[in-house]
Each structure stands twice: as structure tokens, then as C-alpha cells.
Write an enzyme that holds these catalytic residues in place. Structure first.
Site, PDB file in Angstrom:
ATOM      1  CD  GLU A  11      -2.658   1.420   0.475  1.00 31.36           C
ATOM      2  OE1 GLU A  11      -3.365   2.618   0.268  1.00 31.36           O
ATOM      3  OE2 GLU A  11      -3.098   0.548  -0.334  1.00 31.36           O
ATOM      4  CG  ASP A  12       1.451   2.912   3.299  1.00 34.25           C
ATOM      5  OD1 ASP A  12       0.713   3.211   2.360  1.00 34.25           O
ATOM      6  OD2 ASP A  12       1.124   2.726   4.570  1.00 34.25           O
TER       7      ASP A  12
END
Length: 710
Positions: free
Chosen positions: A81-82
Site C-alpha cells: 500500500e505505502d
């Protein structure tokens, strides 16, 4: 756990190896270094390196003694996700199992569970889908939320409030449903600290004042219990604690009592060697202290669905103070602490063989079974909240029988829990002998008496009063039955099909004329009675065209039922074997079309909460072919020629025997199940009448087989 200043994998590796010496330490180290590298340059609101958070989540899961894949997932749960990492990269470096888990956590992170109701319902569906795919995804997400709540003070006040409300509404109840009560309590208390700091502080101050006034109550009562164990020769560990501030606050709100009047603010736990000792401990405690009526629960003989087993009792202890005591074995205690997560726990390098740990797949199946059938967002969200958010209260009937209800339930819920008929005819209620409004919230240990009256029927406002799915479904069903417009619509469809079958059209003039012929006020009255089965389509057609009825052809089997949507198919339920002429209801099944049951089929009781799946149906009026199989349970004399004569009697009624099974053979009698193909209910009655008249038939009944459900 203290904040991690030095990002060193060895502390985590050592903790995992302490319970799992066969752990793949190198892979955990690799995941640690990979996660640290991917999150390089990222920082938390507190100013710490971002990777301190995944490490803290992994440590929480290691404290729960989970497997390597879950620990590695915790370390990597934000990389897809990051960071620039990808699903493929995680698969190549670790495994497809880890990649699937990381991807699952990523998708959960993106769900806005506290958004608008429609979106929230759809996101809850996704949450439960993720749970059913692999429960470890939720375990990582819960640990993630727990660490975020432990460090929430670094966030903006508005974000703190939003995350705390979401935690209180969703994650804490979910942890409780999974059996991880310790996590539920900590999540609730952390959220309570943000949402009502004054309330929490006041509870803590009162505890401190109470301790100064009465000394160390926990130590005293723990010692008292240990003395009783020594007297009876029972080996057991005894622990005591003050209940969490939020738990105390909730009880004060529910019971509308001040802190000084609140009982059982302390909880005690007795851990025994075996199950027999649990009941010996219970006896010793009840012999020493007076038990509080209505506060005893035996979850050993009746375990919770998440595997929880324990005996709960509340007694008047030292100085008359009420204390709750939980009694369980060591294995029961391990499951009580870990809940559904106990399935993945390791000890000494092997998966723990705990007989009380539930299979997560079976547990989630029971939890989501009803959700799968919900047809709209509101119904789904209602089911989710009923299943996840409600604790239970135990009330009593006037005869002393226990009725289990979710917290917040009303006397109306109580009435429907006893029987739908009682609920529908409810006109009032008494709680502990005092007349109360129907919207009163019942509490643990109360006695509830329901008053009923003939002619009473559910009101539309009741939907907002009740909280149980069973009550809501029954009320909606009754309201539907009173819905005249619906009956008129169904009657119009029945009339259209019946008239077309004899080559005519059900025009307004034709229906008005038929109504006059049948001495009814108007065509709407005729259609309403037709739709509610007070009239048959055959009656209506014959009122205008009697000659058409006498020469009608047999009805096509595929079109035997009226009320289906275009393209819908139907099958007869084998549990009740409905035949034309009987009142029926349809139940929708995914991939199976509509299954029709008789209106009194016992199998429908299990579907009472799923009102959205019920379909109003009628048999097509007219002559049906003899293809509807019905099972008859017959006991006959064991004499020469009797069986042959019975078969001949059935044949003389133009009914075909499709199967015959001997169930019991005695010297004097035979018991057998005979499957007979029939036209309708009148044909069935004719066959049964001729058989009952035979002197060699000792008993005859229609065979109902509830084991043969759709």
C-alpha cells in the site's frame, strides 16, 4: 510494549523462537530488513521511523504465539500500500501465502467501515469475505488497530475521535466475537480514553478512593478463595483484577446506578487441572458465599460458537460486595485468551493441540451464513450489527425458563423469542411484576411476562422497537400479510394465468362480473381474496365460464406454480413434499431457484429471520398430472397377501407407487415407507382414506423427513 528505538530483528526472532523453536528465523530477519528498507524515509505522526509500527504489530502477534506467516505478514502489511513494493515482489521473496495475506490486509485498510450506511454495508461484506478466505488477515488488522490506538495521541484530535469511534463500533466488538476478550477490553478502554476522558478519569479516581477506604480488596478476596481451595483439596490458580473503566462505565449507564451502588466491579478467575474440578470449585464457592440469582452461566456444558468455555457465577463476597468468578481449565483458559486465534498458536515448534480451539473456517461459516442471504444493504447491515455488536442478557419466563437475548432487547423481542404467535398478539408486558412499555430494555436476571389478546396484530412502529432479527422478520411478515395491495397484485396475476388457460382474458369487466356472481363488493375484493387463497382461480373462472372448467387439460408441470419471476424455476422441498391444493411458500436459494414448502413445514422455522428470501406462491388452479411424489408411513399386518392388496388399493386410485422401503420387520407387523405419485391434496386424501379403511393397516401417516432439506 515499549517503543522500538533500535530497529533490530533479534528481539522479535527471540520472542518467536521462545514458543516455536522450529521457526524460520532467517525468513523473519529477511522480512524485517525488507520492510525496513521499503519504508525508508517514512515517519509516523510521533516522529518515529514508520517501520516501528509494523514491528510493534508483529510483536503483538508474537505474544499471541502465532505462526511465521502471520508474523512476516505483520512486518510487511503496509509495503504494497505505502511503498514501491508489489504483490509479485513479496511472492518472489517470501511466498504466495504471505503475499495473499499482505494483499488481504491492504484491502481491509482501504475499507471505510464507518462511512455511509450503503457503502458501509458493502464494505462489511468485503470484510467478512476476507475473514472467510483467511482469518489471519483479521488478526493482523486487529493487532494493527491495537498498536495505532496505543499510540493515538500523536494524531490530530478530530482523527483521534474518528478512529476511536470506529474502534468502539467495529474493531472492539469484532475482537470480542472472535473470543479475544482481552483485546476487546483494551481497545474499548483506549477508545474510551479519547471519547470520554472525564468519565474514565472519574472511574479511576473512585477506584483509588475505594481502595483507600477498604484496603486491597482483590488481594483479600483472592486469599479467601485460595483458602477454600485448600480446604477442599483442589489444586487451582486464583487471579483477581478490577474491571476496566469502560466496562464499569457501561454498567453504570445500563443500570442507571452510581459507582457506589454498582456491584461486581471486581473479577476473579480460577484455573483448574480438569473439568471435574471446575464443578468442585463452583460447589466450594457457592458453599462459602451466597450466589446471586440469575447470574450463573455454564459455558462448559454449552460452549460459545468461538470455542469459549468457562463457568461464570456472581456471589456476595467479603463485606457483601458482589464479585464475579470465572472457573475454567488451563486449556479452556488458553482458548478464552486467544479465541479463534488459538487455532494457529504454536508451542515448542508444533501447532498446539487444544481440544477446545474451534476451526476458523467452520466458525466464520456459522457467522456469515445469514449474511449471504441478505438481499439489500439495510438487511445485511442489520444482521452484521446483531451478530457483532451485541452482548447477551438472560431473562426468565414466569415459569423460570431462561430466554437468551442480545443486549438492548425489549419485551417484544422476548415475546417473539418464545413464539411468533405470542409476539404477534402481544398487547403489553410486565417486568419483575411491574407493567412496562414495550420499548423498555430488559436486563440480566429479570422476569418477563407477556400479555396477549386475540385480534391483536403487529404495528409498523414495532420494527423500530425490536432489535432481534427473528422479531423484525416476523413483524415484517405479518405486515406483508396485511398488505392488501400486495394481495390484489398477486390475485391479478393468478386471474390472468387462469383465464388465459381457458382461452379468455381477465378484463376489468370480466372480473367485476365474476365478483357480482360470487356476491363480492367489487373486483379488487375478488382479487384480494384470490391473492390470499380465500378463493381459488378455478372458482373465479367457473363463475363466468363453467363449461371451460369441465374440459380443461392437465396443467404443465413446469407451470404448476404461480407467483414466480420470469425465468425463475422451482422445486418441491423433500422435507415436506407439498402437493397442489396445499398452502405453500417459496424460499430462494442461490443456484437452485425457488424451493417450495408447505406453509406449516418445520424447516421454515430456521428461515424465519430471512424474510427477504420468502416468496408468495400459489398452485396453478386446475387439473394437475399425478407426478407429485408423497411418502406414506404404513404399518401393516404380516400376513399372506396383505402387501399385495395394499399395492392394489393404491393402484385402484390411479396412483403410481414409485418406491417402497421396509423400515422395520416384526413377526406380526411390517413398517414401510411407500412413495406414491399423486395429482393433488384431494388425491392424497382419497388414497389415505381407502388405506385406513383396510383392517390390516395398523397405522398410516404422511412421512415428513426434515433431514432431507434443500
Amino acid at each position: 510494549m515499549s517503543d522500538i528505538l533500535e530497529l533490530d530483528p533479534e528481539e522479535l526472532v527471540a520472542q518467536v523462537r521462545a514458543y516455536n523453536p522450529k521457526s524460520n528465523s532467517d525468513m523473519i530477519r529477511d522480512a524485517f530488513r525488507y520492510g525496513d528498507a521499503m519504508h525508508e524515509g517514512q515517519y509516523r505522526h510521533s516522529g518515529e521511523k514508520y517501520f516501528t509500527h509494523p514491528v510493534a504489530v508483529a510483536m503483538i502477534l508474537a505474544e499471541m504465539q502465532l505462526d511465521d506467516a502471520t508474523i512476516i505478514t505483520a512486518l510487511l502489511h503496509d509495503v504494497i500500500e505505502d511503498t514501491k513494493s508489489t504483490y509479485g515482489a513479496v511472492t518472489d521473496m517470501f511466498s504466495s501465502e504471505v503475499a495473499e495475506l499482505v494483499d488481504g490486509v491492504t484491502k481491509l485498510t482501504n475499507l471505510q467501515l464507518s462511512s455511509s450506511e450503503t457503502k458501509q454495508a458493502e464494505n462489511f461484506r468485503k470484510l467478512f469475505m476476507a475473514m472467510s478466505k483467511d482469518m489471519r488477515v483479521i488478526l493482523v488488522k486487529l493487532a494493527d488497530r491495537l498498536h495505532n490506538m496505543r499510540t493515538i495521541r500523536a494524531m490530530r484530535p478530530d482523527k483521534q475521535a474518528q478512529k476511536s469511534r470506529e474502534t468502539m463500533d467495529i474493531y472492539a466488538p469484532l475482537a470480542g466475537r472472535m473470543g479475544m476478550q482481552w483485546m476487546r477490553e483494551e481497545l474499548e478502554d483506549l477508545a474510551f480514553h479519547v471519547l470520554n476522558p472525564e468519565g474514565r478519569t472519574s472511574i479511576i479516581r473512585r477506584f483509588i478512593r475505594l481502595q483507600k477506604e477498604s484496603g486491597d480488596v482483590i488481594h483479600k478476596i483472592t486469599s479467601d478463595i485460595r483458602v477454600e481451595m485448600e480446604k477442599t483439596g483442589i489444586e487451582a490458580e486464583v487471579f483477581g483484577r478490577a474491571k476496566k473503566p469502560y466496562s464499569i462505565w457501561r454498567k453504570m449507564q445500563e443500570k442507571e446506578q452510581s459507582f457506589s451502588r454498582l456491584s461486581d466491579t471486581y473479577g476473579f478467575r480460577v484455573i483448574t487441572r480438569n473439568e471435574a474440578d471446575c464443578y468442585r470449585v463452583l460447589g466450594a464457592i457457592h458453599q462459602r458465599w451466597r450466589a446471586v440469582p440469575g447470574r450463573f452461566k455454564d459455558y462448559i456444558s454449552q460452549p460459545k460458537s468461538n470455542g469459549y468455555r468457562s463457568i461464570h457465577t456472581t456471589v456476595s463476597g467479603r463485606d457483601g460486595k458482589r464479585v464475579e468468578v470465572q472457573i475454567r481449565t488451563r486449556q479452556m483458559h488458553e482458548v478464552a485468551e486467544a479465541g479463534v486465534a488459538a487455532h494457529w498458536s504454536y508451542r515448542d515448534g508444533v501447532r498446539v493441540e487444544n481440544p477446545f480451539a474451534v476451526d476458523p473456517a467452520k466458525w466464520i461459516a456459522t457467522l456469515t451464513e445469514r449474511f449471504e442471504t441478505a438481499e439489500d444493504h439495510d438487511e445485511f447491515l442489520e444482521h452484521v450489527k446483531l451478530e457483532m455488536y451485541s452482548d447477551q442478557v438472560f431473562c426468565f419466563t414466569p415459569k423460570g425458563e431462561v430466554v437468551k437475548l442480545p443486549r438492548g432487547a425489549t419485551p417484544l423481542d422476548f415475546a417473539y423469542a418464545i413464539h411468533t404467535r405470542i409476539g404477534n398478539s402481544c398487547v403489553g408486558a410486565k417486568v419483575d411484576g411491574i407493567r412496562v412499555p414495550l420499548w423498555t430494555r430488559v436486563k440480566n436476571g429479570q422476569s418477563v411476562e407477556i400479555m396477549t389478546a386475540e385480534g391483536q396484530s403487529p404495528q409498523a412502529t414495532w420494527i423500530d422497537i425490536v432489535v432481534t432479527g427473528r422479531a423484525k422478520a416476523a413483524i415484517r411478515k405479518s405486515l406483508r400479510e396485511e398488505d392488501r395491495e400486495r394481495y390484489v397484485k398477486l390475485g391479478r396475476e393468478l386471474a390472468r394465468v387462469a383465464f388465459e388457460h381457458v382461452g379468455r382474458k381477465a378484463t376489468d369487466k370480466a372480473l367485476s362480473t365474476a365478483a357480482k356472481q360470487l356476491r363480492l363488493d367489487n373486483s379488487d375484493e375478488l382479487l384480494a381474496r384470490l391473492g390470499s387463497a380465500e378463493l381459488t382461480a378455478r372458482d373465479v373462472v367457473s363463475a363466468l365460464y363453467p363449461e371451460a372448467i369441465s374440459v380443461e387439460d392437465e396443467i404443465d408441470v413446469a407451470a404448476a406454480v404461480v407467483g414466480l419471476e420470469p425465468g425463475q424455476t422451482f422445486n418441491r422441498a423433500q422435507c415436506c413434499q407439498p402437493v397442489p391444493g396445499e398452502r405453500i411458500v417459496g424460499i430462494t436459494y442461490r443456484g437452485k431457484g425457488v424451493m417450495i414448502h408447505t406453509i406449516d413445514c418445520q424447516a421454515l422455522e430456521e428461515l424465519a429471520d430471512d424474510s427477504g428470501r420468502w416468496v408468495d406462491l400459489q398452485w396453478h388452479s386446475g387439473k394437475h398430472p399425478a407426478v407429485h411424489s408423497v411418502s406414506l408411513d404404513i404399518t401393516i399386518s404380516n400376513d399372506a397377501g396383505v402387501l399385495g392388496r395394499i399395492c392394489s388399493l393404491i393402484g385402484e386410485q390411479n396412483a403410481n407407487i414409485s418406491d417402497l422401503r421396509f423400515m422395520d420387520r416384526k413377526p406380526d407387523f411390517y413398517r414401510l415407507i411407500v412413495d406414491v405419485d399423486l395429482r393433488d391434496i384431494e388425491h392424497l386424501h382419497a388414497v389415505m382414506l381407502i388405506l385406513e379403511a383396510d383392517s390390516d393397516v395398523a397405522s398410516l401417516k404422511r412421512h415428513r423427513n426434515l433431514d432431507r432439506k434443500p
